[in-house]
Design an enzyme around this catalytic site. Structure first.
Site, PDB file in Angstrom:
ATOM      1  N   GLU A 236       8.212  28.582 -70.555  1.00 49.09           N
ATOM      2  CA  GLU A 236       8.739  27.592 -71.512  1.00 49.09           C
ATOM      3  C   GLU A 236       9.328  27.971 -72.389  1.00 49.09           C
ATOM      4  OE1 GLU A 236       5.547  27.839 -70.850  1.00 49.09           O
ATOM      5  OE2 GLU A 236       4.955  26.396 -69.417  1.00 49.09           O
TER       6      GLU A 236
ATOM      7  N   PRO B  97      -0.108  40.508 -63.997  1.00 46.67           N
ATOM      8  CA  PRO B  97      -0.964  39.590 -64.953  1.00 46.67           C
ATOM      9  C   PRO B  97      -0.340  39.369 -66.244  1.00 46.67           C
ATOM     10  CG  PRO B  97      -1.990  41.639 -64.394  1.00 46.67           C
ATOM     11  CD  PRO B  97      -0.598  41.953 -64.105  1.00 46.67           C
TER      12      PRO B  97
END
Length: 282
Positions: free
Chosen positions: A61, A266
């Site tokens: 975002e 990750p």
């Protein structure tokens, strides 16, 4: 009434939230040097003039709104942008990529005292909230103070819609905080309208306008060389349990795709180190 109940419960939850952040800190998911920001204590003075506060949940975002920040600063010379996120990785990204006249702070936890401390200090003239992260105390305080606000790049999945529909007494006042709601798709727009959002328009996904993250040319060239001629698939931002799932998929596909290369990324540094140790096992 639901929001008043939520505010009261979160006021009582202060000690539990501190314990939760302690556990996140131990897992490498919080920044010990900037812990005060999570409780609304600013790490710097408020700059003079107009201030726009843009909130994004995490890396994806935050990266998507960089193009919006550039546009705002280009068209408003006296504007400064305060960018908030909630993850260490996104904070590190913003430290490298935010333009001049923009800076990062961690979003405060959704406790009434932390929220009031944050807004009392920064006094934003405009709030731009991204995607679908809903924090009742934060949004309720923005609405109560009459700060102009918009929800940008908004999304509302079918699952989230069904969940929020059962709590319309809470979500409808929260969505009314935003005078404008810019949705990613017509489906998102329809769900948001049905939940009570105002000024809803479908304008597409802002992520498609984002520039690719910067990369070290030598490292990128080395990766391309290592991948050359091989079938490649990548699983990014993995969570516990998904690495094992990716390994099982690799084993199932490898006989049919010789040279298959599986890349795991990750989201947190601690997990990245753990994944690196596992990948070096024989």
């Amino acid at each position: 009434m639901l929001q008043s109940l939520y505010r009261g419960l979160t006021t009582l939850a202060g000690p539990a939230v501190r314990l939760y952040l302690d556990r996140r800190l131990a897992a490498g998911k919080e920044d010990s040097a900037r812990r005060g920001e999570r409780f609304g204590t600013a790490a710097r003075p408020r700059p003079p003039g107009r201030l726009a506060w843009i909130h994004a949940a995490s890396v994806g975002e935050a990266n998507s709104v960089l193009v919006l920040i550039d546009r705002l600063l280009d068209e408003t010379p006296d504007l400064t942008v305060l960018m908030t996120t909630g993850t260490v990785t996104s904070a590190e990204l913003m430290a490298r990529r935010l333009p001049e006249r923009a800076f990062h702070q961690y979003v405060p936890v959704d406790l009434p005292a932390a929220v009031d401390r944050f807004l009392d200090h920064w006094r934003p003239d405009l709030v731009l909230w991204t995607e679908s992260e809903i924090w009742p105390n934060l949004l309720g305080a923005v609405r109560a103070r009459g700060i102009p606000a918009a929800l940008v790049n908004a999304r509302m999945s079918e699952r989230s819609f069904n969940r929020w529909r059962c709590a319309s007494g809470l979500i409808t006042p929260l969505l009314s905080t935003f005078q404008v709601t810019l949705a990613q798709s017509e489906e998102d727009a329809d769900r948001l309208r049905r939940l009570g959002a105002r000024g809803v328009v479908s304008v597409g996904n802002l992520k498609f306008s984002a520039e690719p993250p910067p990369a070290d040319p030598a490292a990128l060239a080395a990766l391309r060389t290592a991948c050359a001629g091989r079938p490649v698939w990548l699983l990014a931002s993995t969570h516990p349990g998904e690495d094992e799932l990716a390994a099982a998929v690799h084993e199932a596909l490898a006989p049919r795709l010789p040279g298959l290369l599986t890349l795991l990324i990750p989201p947190w540094r601690a997990r990245a180190r753990a994944a690196g140790r596992q990948s070096r096992r024989p």
